[in-house]
Design a protein around this motif. Structure first.
Motif, PDB file in Angstrom:
ATOM      1  N   CYS A 158       8.820  12.576   5.841  1.00  0.00           N
ATOM      2  CA  CYS A 158       8.879  11.152   6.187  1.00  0.00           C
ATOM      3  C   CYS A 158       9.238  10.248   5.015  1.00  0.00           C
ATOM      4  CB  CYS A 158       7.549  10.721   6.785  1.00  0.00           C
ATOM      5  SG  CYS A 158       6.128  10.986   5.691  1.00  0.00           S
ATOM      6  N   ARG A 159       9.388  10.795   3.827  1.00  0.00           N
ATOM      7  CA  ARG A 159       9.723   9.950   2.700  1.00  0.00           C
ATOM      8  C   ARG A 159      11.085  10.315   2.129  1.00  0.00           C
ATOM      9  NH1 ARG A 159      10.352  11.182  -2.060  1.00  0.00           N
ATOM     10  NH2 ARG A 159      10.233   8.977  -2.592  1.00  0.00           N
ATOM     11  N   PRO A 160      11.804   9.333   1.560  1.00  0.00           N
ATOM     12  CA  PRO A 160      11.370   7.930   1.423  1.00  0.00           C
ATOM     13  C   PRO A 160      11.606   7.148   2.716  1.00  0.00           C
ATOM     14  CG  PRO A 160      13.525   8.224   0.429  1.00  0.00           C
ATOM     15  CD  PRO A 160      13.081   9.591   0.905  1.00  0.00           C
ATOM     16  N   CYS A 161      10.598   6.429   3.133  1.00  0.00           N
ATOM     17  CA  CYS A 161      10.722   5.630   4.358  1.00  0.00           C
ATOM     18  C   CYS A 161      11.091   4.182   4.057  1.00  0.00           C
ATOM     19  CB  CYS A 161       9.436   5.683   5.164  1.00  0.00           C
ATOM     20  SG  CYS A 161       8.022   4.892   4.338  1.00  0.00           S
ATOM     21  N   ASN A 162      10.817   3.730   2.823  1.00  0.00           N
ATOM     22  CA  ASN A 162      11.094   2.352   2.403  1.00  0.00           C
ATOM     23  C   ASN A 162      10.408   1.321   3.303  1.00  0.00           C
ATOM     24  OD1 ASN A 162      12.870   2.808   0.098  1.00  0.00           O
ATOM     25  ND2 ASN A 162      14.311   3.620   1.591  1.00  0.00           N
ATOM     26  N   GLU A 163       9.267   1.719   3.861  1.00  0.00           N
ATOM     27  CA  GLU A 163       8.520   0.807   4.710  1.00  0.00           C
ATOM     28  C   GLU A 163       7.328   0.219   3.957  1.00  0.00           C
ATOM     29  OE1 GLU A 163       9.420  -0.143   7.612  1.00  0.00           O
ATOM     30  OE2 GLU A 163      11.027   1.302   8.014  1.00  0.00           O
ATOM     31  N   GLY A 223       6.079   6.484  -3.769  1.00  0.00           N
ATOM     32  CA  GLY A 223       5.521   6.644  -2.440  1.00  0.00           C
ATOM     33  C   GLY A 223       6.633   6.465  -1.433  1.00  0.00           C
ATOM     34  N   ALA A 224       6.743   5.239  -0.889  1.00  0.00           N
ATOM     35  CA  ALA A 224       7.727   4.972   0.156  1.00  0.00           C
ATOM     36  C   ALA A 224       9.154   4.868  -0.363  1.00  0.00           C
ATOM     37  CB  ALA A 224       7.358   3.683   0.883  1.00  0.00           C
ATOM     38  N   THR A 225       9.321   4.568  -1.645  1.00  0.00           N
ATOM     39  CA  THR A 225      10.658   4.304  -2.172  1.00  0.00           C
ATOM     40  C   THR A 225      11.368   5.577  -2.617  1.00  0.00           C
ATOM     41  OG1 THR A 225       9.645   3.781  -4.303  1.00  0.00           O
ATOM     42  CG2 THR A 225      10.195   1.937  -2.870  1.00  0.00           C
ATOM     43  N   GLY A 226      12.697   5.484  -2.676  1.00  0.00           N
ATOM     44  CA  GLY A 226      13.516   6.607  -3.096  1.00  0.00           C
ATOM     45  C   GLY A 226      13.917   6.509  -4.553  1.00  0.00           C
ATOM     46  N   GLY A 227      14.902   7.311  -4.927  1.00  0.00           N
ATOM     47  CA  GLY A 227      15.282   7.417  -6.329  1.00  0.00           C
ATOM     48  C   GLY A 227      16.304   6.411  -6.800  1.00  0.00           C
ATOM     49  N   SER A 249       0.812  -1.216   0.000  1.00  0.00           N
ATOM     50  CA  SER A 249       0.000   0.000   0.000  1.00  0.00           C
ATOM     51  C   SER A 249       0.847   1.268   0.000  1.00  0.00           C
ATOM     52  CB  SER A 249      -0.927   0.007   1.222  1.00  0.00           C
ATOM     53  OG  SER A 249      -0.179   0.052   2.429  1.00  0.00           O
ATOM     54  N   THR A 250       2.088   1.181   0.484  1.00  0.00           N
ATOM     55  CA  THR A 250       2.953   2.353   0.547  1.00  0.00           C
ATOM     56  C   THR A 250       3.605   2.677  -0.799  1.00  0.00           C
ATOM     57  OG1 THR A 250       4.752   0.939   1.331  1.00  0.00           O
ATOM     58  CG2 THR A 250       3.466   2.116   3.002  1.00  0.00           C
ATOM     59  N   ARG A 251       3.287   1.870  -1.806  1.00  0.00           N
ATOM     60  CA  ARG A 251       3.819   2.097  -3.144  1.00  0.00           C
ATOM     61  C   ARG A 251       2.698   2.185  -4.183  1.00  0.00           C
ATOM     62  NH1 ARG A 251       6.978  -0.465   0.201  1.00  0.00           N
ATOM     63  NH2 ARG A 251       9.256  -0.552   0.004  1.00  0.00           N
ATOM     64  N   LEU A 252       1.461   2.304  -3.703  1.00  0.00           N
ATOM     65  CA  LEU A 252       0.297   2.215  -4.577  1.00  0.00           C
ATOM     66  C   LEU A 252      -0.430   3.559  -4.650  1.00  0.00           C
ATOM     67  CD1 LEU A 252      -1.592   0.325  -6.247  1.00  0.00           C
ATOM     68  CD2 LEU A 252      -2.809  -0.148  -4.102  1.00  0.00           C
ATOM     69  N   TRP A 253      -0.229   4.287  -5.744  1.00  0.00           N
ATOM     70  CA  TRP A 253      -0.977   5.526  -5.963  1.00  0.00           C
ATOM     71  C   TRP A 253      -2.436   5.145  -6.166  1.00  0.00           C
ATOM     72  CZ3 TRP A 253      -1.703   9.044 -10.674  1.00  0.00           C
ATOM     73  CH2 TRP A 253      -1.838  10.396 -10.289  1.00  0.00           C
ATOM     74  N   PRO A 254      -3.386   5.870  -5.565  1.00  0.00           N
ATOM     75  CA  PRO A 254      -4.795   5.445  -5.616  1.00  0.00           C
ATOM     76  C   PRO A 254      -5.341   5.319  -7.036  1.00  0.00           C
ATOM     77  CG  PRO A 254      -4.481   7.134  -3.937  1.00  0.00           C
ATOM     78  CD  PRO A 254      -3.196   7.048  -4.709  1.00  0.00           C
ATOM     79  N   ALA A 255      -6.195   4.345  -7.234  1.00  0.00           N
ATOM     80  CA  ALA A 255      -6.796   4.105  -8.548  1.00  0.00           C
ATOM     81  C   ALA A 255      -7.568   5.328  -9.032  1.00  0.00           C
ATOM     82  CB  ALA A 255      -7.713   2.884  -8.488  1.00  0.00           C
ATOM     83  N   ARG A 256      -8.254   6.012  -8.116  1.00  0.00           N
ATOM     84  CA  ARG A 256      -9.025   7.190  -8.530  1.00  0.00           C
ATOM     85  C   ARG A 256      -8.102   8.303  -9.034  1.00  0.00           C
ATOM     86  NH1 ARG A 256      -8.576   7.311  -3.055  1.00  0.00           N
ATOM     87  NH2 ARG A 256      -8.022   9.327  -2.087  1.00  0.00           N
ATOM     88  N   CYS A 281       2.504   2.362   6.438  1.00  0.00           N
ATOM     89  CA  CYS A 281       2.615   3.798   6.677  1.00  0.00           C
ATOM     90  C   CYS A 281       2.503   4.087   8.173  1.00  0.00           C
ATOM     91  CB  CYS A 281       1.524   4.548   5.910  1.00  0.00           C
ATOM     92  SG  CYS A 281       1.545   6.335   6.168  1.00  0.00           S
ATOM     93  N   ALA A 282       3.575   4.654   8.754  1.00  0.00           N
ATOM     94  CA  ALA A 282       3.563   4.977  10.182  1.00  0.00           C
ATOM     95  C   ALA A 282       2.539   6.059  10.496  1.00  0.00           C
ATOM     96  CB  ALA A 282       4.954   5.416  10.635  1.00  0.00           C
ATOM     97  N   ARG A 283       2.281   6.940   9.518  1.00  0.00           N
ATOM     98  CA  ARG A 283       1.288   8.003   9.718  1.00  0.00           C
ATOM     99  C   ARG A 283      -0.136   7.493   9.566  1.00  0.00           C
ATOM    100  NH1 ARG A 283       2.983  13.566   7.113  1.00  0.00           N
ATOM    101  NH2 ARG A 283       0.733  13.488   6.730  1.00  0.00           N
ATOM    102  N   LYS A 284      -0.256   6.346   8.886  1.00  0.00           N
ATOM    103  CA  LYS A 284      -1.547   5.690   8.632  1.00  0.00           C
ATOM    104  C   LYS A 284      -2.443   6.489   7.676  1.00  0.00           C
ATOM    105  CE  LYS A 284      -1.543   3.420  13.169  1.00  0.00           C
ATOM    106  NZ  LYS A 284      -0.841   2.238  12.668  1.00  0.00           N
ATOM    107  N   ASP A 285      -1.844   7.426   6.935  1.00  0.00           N
ATOM    108  CA  ASP A 285      -2.674   8.194   5.993  1.00  0.00           C
ATOM    109  C   ASP A 285      -2.129   8.153   4.555  1.00  0.00           C
ATOM    110  OD1 ASP A 285      -0.409   9.740   6.221  1.00  0.00           O
ATOM    111  OD2 ASP A 285      -1.447  11.558   6.906  1.00  0.00           O
ATOM    112  N   HIS A 286      -0.959   7.514   4.347  1.00  0.00           N
ATOM    113  CA  HIS A 286      -0.363   7.407   3.022  1.00  0.00           C
ATOM    114  C   HIS A 286      -0.334   8.775   2.319  1.00  0.00           C
ATOM    115  CE1 HIS A 286      -1.647   3.248   3.930  1.00  0.00           C
ATOM    116  NE2 HIS A 286      -0.590   2.893   3.208  1.00  0.00           N
TER     117      HIS A 286
END
Length: 344
Positions: free
Chosen positions: A310-315, A288-292, A193-200, A318-323
């Motif tokens: 908080c990014r890139p966290c590579n987790e 999202g979570a990943t770097g360059g 989920s930390t690498r998934l841009w929303p479908a909408r 999501c520690a914030r729980k809001d992505h």
């Protein structure tokens, strides 16, 4: 210890079991090994699912495909590793140090067994090691080869399509009324989920790009078990006619053949971005979570992300729980970047 300045192996084994994208990112190192030792035979030890990445690669003699389902117990595995070791490799390059790679390395008794710096309890398995080189992942891996006098010099990942595969792609795409350079491949899927841009967001971005470039359509890619994620983009899209969602899953090499005919690849930070690079298709990756470090260093390949502390966290969670790094990256901004790349 072997003097590597005069070392000239005849048989080389490269160990990279997984994942599919990581095996593809190992192909620059395979090329470099071939260029350094052109007379040597190079074999690869990898998982069965990764074999298509190496098909038709002129630098690879043989692929040892690990089929875990076909090895029902530990004894069967050891027999298989012994078969590999019986090839009498002079050089083993272990890019992972996974248990199965270590077994093969141990049984090989190769004169040179090369890897990244191992923990103390694995050091007796290897004769030489070198730290990976920071930066792009392909360069990172190739840094392990430094003791052999090998230096990464911008080599990209490679997937060698056959003429038949290229013809298949032309015919396949024609069935959707698509032709070379008139579509964008879209990868809206990811299992994290930390690498998934929303479908909408993807759907909104597609609509914005299509409004400015109605001549281009989006071919949606998906892997096994990912069709629902791909279909969600289509369901949200206000201009579904701008999208092509195939009814059936296509294979890895078929996907690469399709990508080779695309104007651009847009998607999350996952395997298809590397496949696009390997067939010389420009990319825009949504991070999202990943770097360059996964981006091939070229003007043809770029990343876009929301710049948060908080990014890139590579987790994976999501520690914030809001992505926020994904949710707050606006479709308008991504669409504008796509149009900029297209020169619209």
């Amino acid at each position: 210890m072997t003097d590597l300045s005069s070392f000239s192996p005849e048989r080389i084994l490269v160990c990279q079991l997984r994942q599919i994208g990581d095996v593809l990112l190992t192909t620059p190192s395979i090329r470099l090994l071939h260029e350094r030792y052109p007379a040597a035979a190079i074999d690869v030890f990898t998982e069965k699912k990764c074999v298509p990445v190496l098909d038709n690669n002129p630098h690879v003699r043989r692929v040892w495909a690990l089929d875990k389902k076909g090895l029902p117990n530990f004894l069967a595995e050891l027999r298989y590793y012994a078969r590999i070791a019986a090839e009498n490799y002079d050089l083993v390059v272990d890019f992972q140090q996974l248990p199965r790679c270590r077994f093969v390395t141990l049984l090989s008794r190769a004169e040179v067994r090369l890897t990244y710096p191992p923990p103390w309890y694995n050091r007796l398995l290897y004769t030489h090691w070198a730290p990976p080189t920071p930066g792009y992942s392909g360069r990172f891996r190739a840094g392990i080869l430094a003791p052999l006098g090998i230096v990464w010099n911008g080599q990209a990942p490679e997937l060698f399509l056959t003429d038949e595969e290229k013809r298949w792609a032309e015919t396949y795409l024609a069935g959707f009324d698509l032709e070379r350079g008139r579509f964008i491949t879209l990868d809206p899927t990811h299992r994290r989920s930390t690498r998934l841009w929303p479908a909408r967001h993807y759907a909104d971005m597609v609509a914005r790009v299509h409004a400015a470039r109605p001549d281009l359509r989006f071919f949606i890619l998906f892997g096994p078990g990912e069709e629902a994620m791909a279909r969600e983009v289509l369901e949200h899209c206000p201009v579904p006619e701008a999208c092509v969602l195939p009814d059936t899953l296509i294979g890895l090499r078929q996907m690469a053949a399709v990508q080779s005919m695309a104007r651009l690849h847009v998607g999350n930070c996952s395997g298809p971005r590397h496949f696009a690079v390997s067939v010389n298709t420009p990319t825009l990756t949504i991070l999202g979570a990943t770097g360059g470090g996964w981006r091939f260093p070229s003007e043809a390949h770029s990343d876009i992300f929301e710049d948060l502390p908080c990014r890139p966290c590579n987790e994976n969670f999501c520690a914030r729980k809001d992505h926020a790094c994904l949710e707050n990256l606006s479709p308008r901004r991504v669409a504008d970047r796509v149009l900029e790349i297209l020169g619209a």
